[in-house]
Design an enzyme around this catalytic site. Structure first.
Site, PDB file in Angstrom:
ATOM      1  N   THR A  54       0.818  -1.214   0.000  1.00  0.00           N
ATOM      2  CA  THR A  54       0.000   0.000   0.000  1.00  0.00           C
ATOM      3  C   THR A  54       0.855   1.269   0.000  1.00  0.00           C
ATOM      4  O   THR A  54       1.723   1.433   0.857  1.00  0.00           O
ATOM      5  CB  THR A  54      -0.887   0.002   1.268  1.00  0.00           C
ATOM      6  N   GLU A  55       0.616   2.138  -0.965  1.00  0.00           N
ATOM      7  CA  GLU A  55       1.299   3.435  -1.070  1.00  0.00           C
ATOM      8  C   GLU A  55       2.825   3.298  -1.097  1.00  0.00           C
ATOM      9  O   GLU A  55       3.549   4.207  -0.696  1.00  0.00           O
ATOM     10  CB  GLU A  55       0.870   4.376   0.075  1.00  0.00           C
ATOM     11  N   LEU A  56       3.282   2.135  -1.550  1.00  0.00           N
ATOM     12  CA  LEU A  56       4.724   1.848  -1.610  1.00  0.00           C
ATOM     13  C   LEU A  56       5.395   1.918  -0.233  1.00  0.00           C
ATOM     14  O   LEU A  56       6.577   2.244  -0.111  1.00  0.00           O
ATOM     15  CB  LEU A  56       5.444   2.784  -2.598  1.00  0.00           C
TER      16      LEU A  56
END
Lengths: 456, 400
Positions: free
Chosen positions: B145-147
């Site tokens: 998630t979101e890197l």
């Protein structure tokens, strides 16, 4: 550039936000090297206004610096104020105190001015008379919410301003423009601008529409407002909200109305009340005039629902107004009088204590041109719940907003605000950052630009 | 032979509706069915369908030389099935070309990797199962998630058998290193594909900015920037939200024309090609270990997690949702599990972000609510209602 400003009140002798706004704006304008002569109906001697010439009609207060520059001979032209204070009579007055006959005569020589007064007189049964309204029982009741002789007072103020300013101007051009604050000063502003042939800026801090809670209000006051905004070269509104009402109610083109949001000064001393006042009960505060404009009944209705879920909460209604008795009765009818405390009118330091004691500040105004109290609350670490029908909603993103009539939402917001300390803390923390951007210097810069605009 | 590696993120949360504290119906729905439907339909029309169509054409035209990858969240796939099945069809069509790789991630686009390890593993598994079911593939590269990434997350992903993970090429992490080479987890074999944020953001953020000195960006110019890496790069990782095409950057900015001509421009220089993340991991060696202690992400200036947990209301909401989830896990109620997982989607916390300055404005743009405080209040009202359904006392009320 020299500006003649007309106002109705000046701190510390104030009834509302108008005086505070006038002080904030003029101080910041003075920092931008504008010379301001500010006329209010009455001075009390304890005003702190070194940044400009603050005067009563007839009298002129000379700032310390200017006084030093006067020769003793010049100084002798001034008479001492009765109180022995610094307000001094205007020099070079041909006739220091005109009587009414003198004034009538003066007016008779100025047909254009007479026309202005005729317009004012046409607005009602008599411009200088008390406004009355018959009620069903045949009793006579004031409608304006101001003193019984407000129109007489305005008439007197207008006359005195003309008396004191016009003769002193003579043939030289003493002022570049007139800046009149709120409807009470509009007759004087319009008359003077015509007489002196200089631009007029009328500054709208509130409207009869607001004060009557979004209703029609007094036709005569609306008429004076319309006169002021119609005859002005430019109009300043304290919010986009107010601008749109001026446009709608008085058919003024939007291009003619500039929006200048009020600023705010943070006062560092304001925190020291917190420790001694915070009690065990959570406090939700209403502070302001208890009138239809401020929506006190919506506050009480919302409180009813909050108490069902948080029985120990304390609601404080601070202030006074014609709906106070009704509100006290309503809390009894709803069975929540134990949760309510009515303080009556509060002095300035009491207001500060009240803000400090509160956990939430609620401003459920039905129509609020600006609503500076929502910003003041932030200084006391109290987050604001504000109605969407307010100007301050345009500048305070870190607040919770509701439609004044939406009692379910208001009580939801109050409950969540009370339940979550994290919410209150973040709102205050972030709102403080926002206040830094909302300085009077910004308002003054916009106003100054407008001055140059109307003079070019 | 250096490669350009495209990865596009496809995600839509289940937004919660303005939920009242006074909601009394025990079966009240928390999620804004009509908003979620209309947003999916709108994004499908503006972005998913036209961009999928364009990329499919390009894949056919270049006969296998144009290759891309997606990470599509479970909640986005569910909503496609429900509200825009034609979008799911078109993604399936793309995957069938053999030129499109799908990455693994958490089904619910959650922050479980940071807050709840067992839940993290479970949501990765759920997503893997869904990809198998809908596309017949099993992911071999992971995208969190979101890197969001650090060494600890890298170790979990390595243990699950993934070859590589996608992460942000944040300046302070890279230090002197280049994002244009592969790195590996210290003491491990998991490879790291780091986003080249300058070139990625030229497309994702700056493309339509009329004040930008390179506006309007032409595909020739952009390809030239890529080609400058020749001799000094093995892979240029262009990672971005898929909604960049047509949604964040409108059709009128020329973004579709840019995309249409980009492959031919990149391939014009003989030694450059396109590769998917797994192909990149297979082809290129890791050039060194990259230690990442702090949690990084691809968000904001600081590439940290403050957009989701930077203030106290976010922390409160996160703490409470995982507490409630723990209780629901204990009881094993499948319906409520799905609900409390949907509530873990990172977007809910993003909407509560109150960071000031430039970043704050970006967050406001993506929020369906009037203010971050409204987002928090609706969310807490939902949690309270959920707690009541579980027969748990509203603890909050006792704290006041």
């Amino acid at each position: 550039m020299r500006i003649l400003m007309l106002g109705w009140e000046y701190p510390p002798h104030i009834a509302g936000g108008l005086g505070i706004a006038c002080e904030g704006l003029t101080r910041a304008l003075a920092r931008q090297e504008l010379e301001i002569h500010f006329i209010v109906p009455q001075l009390f001697g304890d005003e702190d206004a070194e940044h400009m010439v603050l005067q009563e009609p007839h009298r002129r207060r000379v700032p310390a610096l200017a006084k030093q520059e006067l020769t003793s001979e010049e100084y002798s032209l001034f008479g001492e104020d009765e109180a022995g204070g610094s307000p001094l009579r205007i020099p070079a007055l041909l006739k220091p105190y005109w009587n009414e006959e003198d004034f009538e005569y003066y007016l008779s020589t100025r047909s254009d001015l007479k026309e202005t007064f005729q317009q004012l007189a046409d607005l009602g049964s008599g411009f200088f008379e008390e406004e009355t309204e018959s009620t069903e029982g045949g009793a006579v009741k004031k409608k304006s919410g101001y003193g019984p002789d407000i129109f007489q007072e305005i008439g007197r103020f207008t006359a005195r301003v003309l008396q004191s300013v016009l003769p002193s101007v003579g043939t030289t051009k003493e002022y570049d423009l007139i800046h009149a604050h709120d409807w009470i000063t509009f007759p004087a502003g319009v008359s003077l601008a015509r007489e002196l042939q200089i631009p007029l800026i009328t500054h709208v801090h509130s409207l009869e529409y607001d004060r009557s809670g979004g209703h029609h209000g007094s036709e005569r006051i609306r008429g004076i407002e319309r006169l002021g905004v119609t005859h002005a070269t430019k109009v300043i509104a304290v919010s986009h909200y107010t601008k749109s009402i001026i446009h709608r109610e008085h058919s003024i083109p939007k291009e003619k109305i500039a929006v200048v949001h009020n600023g705010i000064y943070s006062k560092e001393v304001r925190n020291h009340y917190s420790t001694q006042w915070k009690g065990k009960r959570k406090v939700v505060l209403f502070l302001g005039r208890i009138t239809i404009q401020k929506g006190p009944d919506y506050f009480v209705q919302a409180a009813k629902r909050v108490v069902e879920h948080i029985p120990e909460v304390l609601f404080v209604m601070a202030g006074t107004g014609d709906m106070l008795g009704k509100m006290i009765r309503l809390t009894h009818e709803l069975g929540i009088s134990e949760n309510f405390h009515f303080t009556g009118f509060l002095k300035e330091h009491e207001v500060e204590q009240m803000f400090s004691a509160a956990d939430l500040y609620v401003m459920p105004s039905v129509s609020e041109p600006f609503g500076i109290s929502a910003l003041e609350a932030i200084d006391f670490n109290t987050p604001s719940l504000i109605s969407k029908q307010s100007g301050v909603a345009e500048v305070l993103a870190h607040s919770l907003k509701f439609d004044f009539w939406d009692r379910d939402r208001l009580s939801d917001l109050i409950i969540n605000g009370l339940l979550h300390e994290e919410l209150r803390k973040d709102m205050v923390l972030m709102a403080r950052e926002e206040l830094k951007r909302l300085r009077w210097d910004t308002a003054a810069s916009k106003t100054r630009e407008l001055y140059y605009d109307v003079l070019s | 032979m250096p490669s350009v590696c495209f990865y596009f993120q496809v995600h839509q949360p289940y937004r919660i509706r303005p939920f009242s504290f006074f909601e009394s119906s025990p079966s009240a729905d928390y999620f804004d069915e009509s908003a979620n439907r209309s947003i999916m339909k709108k994004v499908a029309e503006k972005c998913y369908l036209p961009t999928n169509q364009l990329l499919l054409e390009l894949i056919h035209r270049f006969e296998g030389r144009f290759r891309i990858s997606y990470s599509i969240t479970g909640v986005a796939l569910e909503q496609m099935q429900r509200y825009a099945p034609e979008v799911l069809d078109s993604f399936q069509q793309l995957v069938r070309t053999g030129c499109v790789e799908l990455l693994g991630e958490t089904y619910y686009h959650s922050l479980a990797g940071v807050y709840h390890r067992p839940e993290f593993l479970e949501q990765i598994k759920l997503h893997r199962d869904l990809l198998n079911e809908l596309f017949g593939v099993s992911p071999t590269v992971f995208r969190n998630t979101e890197l969001i990434y650090n060494d600890a997350i890298g170790e979990i992903i390595q243990d699950l058998g993934y070859k590589a993970i996608i992460a942000e090429g944040a300046d302070d992490i890279l230090d002197w290193r280049s994002p244009n080479f592969l790195h590996h987890l210290p003491g491990g074999s998991l490879k790291l594909l780091l986003k080249n944020y300058r070139l990625s953001d030229d497309i994702a953020f700056r493309f339509g900015d009329r004040g930008w000195k390179s506006y309007p960006l032409r595909s020739e110019t952009f390809a030239e920037w890529i080609h400058r890496g020749s001799g000094n790069a093995e892979v240029v990782n262009l990672f971005m939200d898929y909604e960049t095409f047509g949604e964040h950057q409108w059709d009128s900015t020329g973004i579709f024309d840019f995309l249409r001509h980009l492959p031919e421009q990149i391939l014009a220089k003989g030694d450059w090609d396109f590769a998917t993340p797994t192909e990149v991991a297979d082809r290129y060696p890791a050039r060194g270990a990259l230690p990442v202690e702090r949690l990084t992400s691809w968000a904001d200036e600081k590439r940290d997690l403050t957009a989701w947990n930077g203030n106290e209301i976010q922390e409160r909401a996160l703490r409470e949702v995982y507490e409630i989830h723990e209780e629901i896990l204990r009881r094993g109620d499948r319906e409520l599990l799905d609900i409390s997982r949907r509530l873990q989607t990172s977007d809910h916390f993003y909407y509560m972000c109150t960071k000031w300055a430039a970043d704050g404005d970006v967050h406001a743009y993506f929020s369906p609510y009037d203010s971050p405080y409204d987002a928090f209040i609706y969310y807490m009202n939902v949690l309270r209602h959920l707690r009541a359904r579980l027969g748990l006392q509203g603890e909050a009320e006792h704290h006041i």
